[in-house]
Design a protein around this motif. Structure first.
Motif, short mmCIF file in Angstrom:
data_model
loop_
_atom_site.label_atom_id
_atom_site.label_comp_id
_atom_site.label_asym_id
_atom_site.label_seq_id
_atom_site.Cartn_x
_atom_site.Cartn_y
_atom_site.Cartn_z
N GLY B 142 0.86 -1.05 -0.06
CA GLY B 142 -0.04 0.00 0.09
C GLY B 142 0.77 1.29 0.02
N ILE B 143 1.82 1.47 0.69
CA ILE B 143 2.52 2.50 1.04
C ILE B 143 3.25 3.03 -0.25
N MET B 144 3.57 2.09 -1.39
CA MET B 144 4.39 2.53 -2.40
C MET B 144 3.27 3.40 -3.47
N THR B 145 1.99 2.77 -3.42
CA THR B 145 1.03 3.62 -4.12
C THR B 145 0.42 4.97 -3.31
N LEU B 147 1.41 7.45 -1.31
CA LEU B 147 1.77 8.69 -1.60
C LEU B 147 1.68 9.51 -3.08
N PRO B 148 1.97 8.63 -4.16
CA PRO B 148 1.67 9.14 -5.44
C PRO B 148 0.27 9.32 -5.79
N ASN B 149 -0.61 8.40 -5.08
CA ASN B 149 -2.11 8.48 -5.20
C ASN B 149 -2.61 9.72 -4.63
N PHE B 150 -1.98 10.27 -3.35
CA PHE B 150 -2.32 11.33 -2.76
C PHE B 150 -2.16 12.40 -3.78
N VAL B 151 -1.15 12.40 -4.17
CA VAL B 151 -0.56 13.71 -5.19
C VAL B 151 -1.69 13.64 -6.33
N LEU B 152 -1.78 12.87 -7.03
CA LEU B 152 -2.59 12.69 -7.92
C LEU B 152 -4.08 12.95 -7.38
N PHE B 234 -5.47 4.94 7.04
CA PHE B 234 -4.31 5.44 6.48
C PHE B 234 -5.00 6.30 5.14
N LEU B 238 -5.07 10.56 4.71
CA LEU B 238 -4.49 11.41 3.96
C LEU B 238 -5.39 12.52 2.85
#
Lengths: 322, 302
Positions: B142-145, B147-152, B234, B238
């Protein structure tokens, strides 16, 4: 054997059956010929979700870990600087140590106690009621579990310390003493995860042939001998899967830490996910946080790989013996 | 074999059984007791709790904590009880949790079912390739996606919206697709072929023949998905950064916990809130208990 039917009649029936089968296959094949457009249509939503919210973010995460991205402004490529920084980052190494310590305690506890509980259940009763009771903690969120246990383990008013005091054990500052914080987290994790693991292993146990146990008992084997000589070796594939699942789940601990200790006291519970979160959303250092998550990902990949290797070696071992 | 032998063995087995039941009893006590303890605390008077921390019964029995959490108590009442839950509006959080959990679960199970059908019962070029690519996603943590998902989601302007909360998980679940595909593959060809020969189209076969047969696994995924989404923390943390509009119960509960500093914690109120937050799970459990237990075993062994 059955009465002999006239061979000619049998041949005729077979021919008819074959003709029917062939024409069936032809019409089914015809039905399959138009499948492709429909298939792509059915797969499209899942594929879109995969590309936009799984594949792209993963690749972007890898890219970001080589940049100095800080949410505001653009990402600049800085090569391996984030990873060099990780090597010198004392807090990162501390987080890694804390995470591994936590995983060993919690995953170890869940697996050992889950195995014992599953075996006891298996040998004593097939009661669905008991299995249902054991699974209840799995239903509540880590947040609710954390809230319950911070109350029960409260240093002043918690029931645990009241019990300890009643039997003469000195009070423990469960979540506020750096010595006790990680074991306390692990205890809550074990409480929450025990039922799930127990049921997975119980189902695995039920699939084992009971004749083996009966034969062993006739040969005079004790329960303990049967456990180590029969149950463990035969349960190995299920056990291997449970071990991987549990370790990977424990590595991802975050919400429990957030609601109990927030990484404190003195970084003693600052597990990797918590550290990544604080880097990303406390300091908006997304580049470095991405590098840390890539590190965590690689660690988990290595564990999965090693674990699969070990369980496969064991499989071929037992095949060689048998 | 002599009778003495047998009786010795039986006695040993008897002792083993007693030890086993004692162990099980202890496990069950530790498992269930905390739930009694939150009820006992929630029914206590928060100010009186400190006077008798080990009492098995509620201390100064009252339902004020529940009234506080449900927003039924006045500020004066809350303060008199030692509560500090001004503004904890559990109705909104409950609504948000229901919208989040129901929508994301129903969508992802629907789309996973359609995809799993295409992967198992239709024949098309590229099927195996696409399937293997999707399954790789099972490996990515989960953690891999996250942060970038949050940016998206942030760039799309979806922070603090239900869309931002729901969309990333609503289309795709590698586990669901894998799980259902396994089940669909197990359905015999003849059933489907009979329907085709009778002139049914592919869609008709899917909705009228295959899906009704897959009711069990589909309900399993709905239940497991609902539990997962209801307890998720989580991602909402975010995306739902400010205000109450989309904040689900888990997040609200954590904020409530942290807003109470040290000694002044409103334990009775917190326990009442935790109990209400867990209530839907208990209701589901009462209805689907056996099914949940079975599906956990099923999902693990596959």
């Amino acid at each position: 054997m059955a009465v002999d039917v006239a061979p000619a009649h049998r041949a005729r029936t077979a021919a008819v059956a074959q003709r029917t089968r062939r024409s069936t296959r032809r019409s089914v094949a015809a039905a399959h010929r138009g499948d492709a457009p429909l298939a792509w249509l059915l797969v499209a939503p899942a594929l879109l979700g995969f590309l936009v919210f799984a594949a792209y973010p993963t690749l972007r995460g890898i890219y970001l870990s080589f940049t100095d991205f800080r949410v505001l402004g653009d990402a600049h490529w800085i090569g391996g600087a984030n990873f060099a920084r990780m090597m010198d980052d004392e807090v990162f190494w501390n987080s890694l140590r804390v995470t591994i310590y936590y995983v060993l305690l919690s995953a170890g506890g869940v697996i050992v106690l889950g195995l014992v509980t599953a075996v006891v259940l298996h040998r004593l009763t097939a009661s669905t009621t008991i299995r249902s009771l054991v699974i209840i903690p799995f239903l509540v969120s880590n947040i609710v579990a954390g809230v319950i246990w911070t109350w029960m383990l409260d240093s002043q008013l918690g029931i645990a310390n009241e019990l300890f005091q009643a039997v003469g054990i000195p009070r423990i500052q469960f979540f506020t003493d750096p010595q006790w914080a990680v074991p306390s987290l692990a205890a809550v994790t074990i409480w929450k995860g025990l039922g799930y693991t127990t049921i997975l292993l119980f189902v695995g146990l039920q699939a084992l042939p009971h004749q083996v146990y009966e034969a062993a008992r006739l040969d005079g084997a004790s329960e303990v001998q049967m456990f180590f000589r029969i149950t463990i070796p035969m349960l190995r594939p299920v056990l291997a899967m449970v071990v991987i699942l549990t370790i990977i789940n424990c590595f991802q601990i975050f919400d429990l830490v957030q609601v109990t200790t927030k990484g404190g006291p003195e970084n003693s519970t600052n597990v990797l996910q918590n550290y990544i979160y604080s880097k990303a959303f406390g300091q908006f250092d997304f580049g470095y946080a991405s590098a840390l998550s890539l590190g965590l990902f690689l660690i988990m990949l290595v564990i999965t790989f090693v674990q699969m290797r070990i369980s496969r070696i064991n499989e071929s071992d037992s095949e060689g013996v048998a | 074999m002599t009778t003495a032998d047998v009786s010795v063995r039986r006695r040993r087995a008897g002792l083993g059984r007693i030890a086993g039941w004692t162990y099980l009893g202890f496990v069950l006590l530790v498992t269930v007791f905390p739930f009694y303890w939150i009820l006992r605390t929630a029914l206590s008077n928060n100010k009186a709790l400190a006077t008798d921390p080990s009492s098995l019964l509620p201390v100064g029995f009252t339902v004020q904590a529940f009234r506080r959490v449900l927003g039924l108590a006045s500020l004066a009442e809350a303060q008199a009880q030692g509560g500090n839950v001004a503004g904890f509006d559990i109705g909104i959080y409950m609504r948000n949790s229901i919208i989040y959990a129901v929508t994301s679960t129903v969508l992802v199970v629907l789309f996973s079912t359609l995809a799993a059908y295409a992967f198992s019962r239709l024949e098309w070029p590229g099927r195996n390739l696409v399937f293997s690519v999707l399954i790789v996603a099972l490996m990515v943590p989960g953690i891999m996606t996250l942060l970038p998902n949050f940016v998206l989601v942030k760039n799309l302007g979806l922070v603090n919206t239900f869309a931002g909360l729901i969309l990333p998980g609503a289309f795709f679940s590698a586990f669901n697709i894998f799980f259902l595909r396994q089940f669909f593959l197990g359905i015999s060809r003849e059933v489907e072929e009979a329907a085709i020969i009778d002139g049914a189209g592919r869609l008709r076969v899917m909705f009228r023949v295959i899906m009704p047969m897959a009711q069990g696994p589909i309900v399993t995924l709905l239940i497991l998905g609902f539990i997962g989404a209801w307890n998720d923390y989580f991602w909402p943390l975010l995306v739902s950064t400010s205000g109450d509009e989309v904040r689900p119960l888990t997040l609200a509960l954590a904020v409530f916990r942290q807003s109470a500093p040290g000694t002044a914690t409103d334990w009775a109120g917190l326990m009442a809130a935790a109990l209400i937050a867990a209530l839907p799970m208990f209701l589901i459990f009462m209805v689907f208990g056996r099914r949940i237990v079975n599906s956990i075993g099923f999902s693990g062994v596959r």
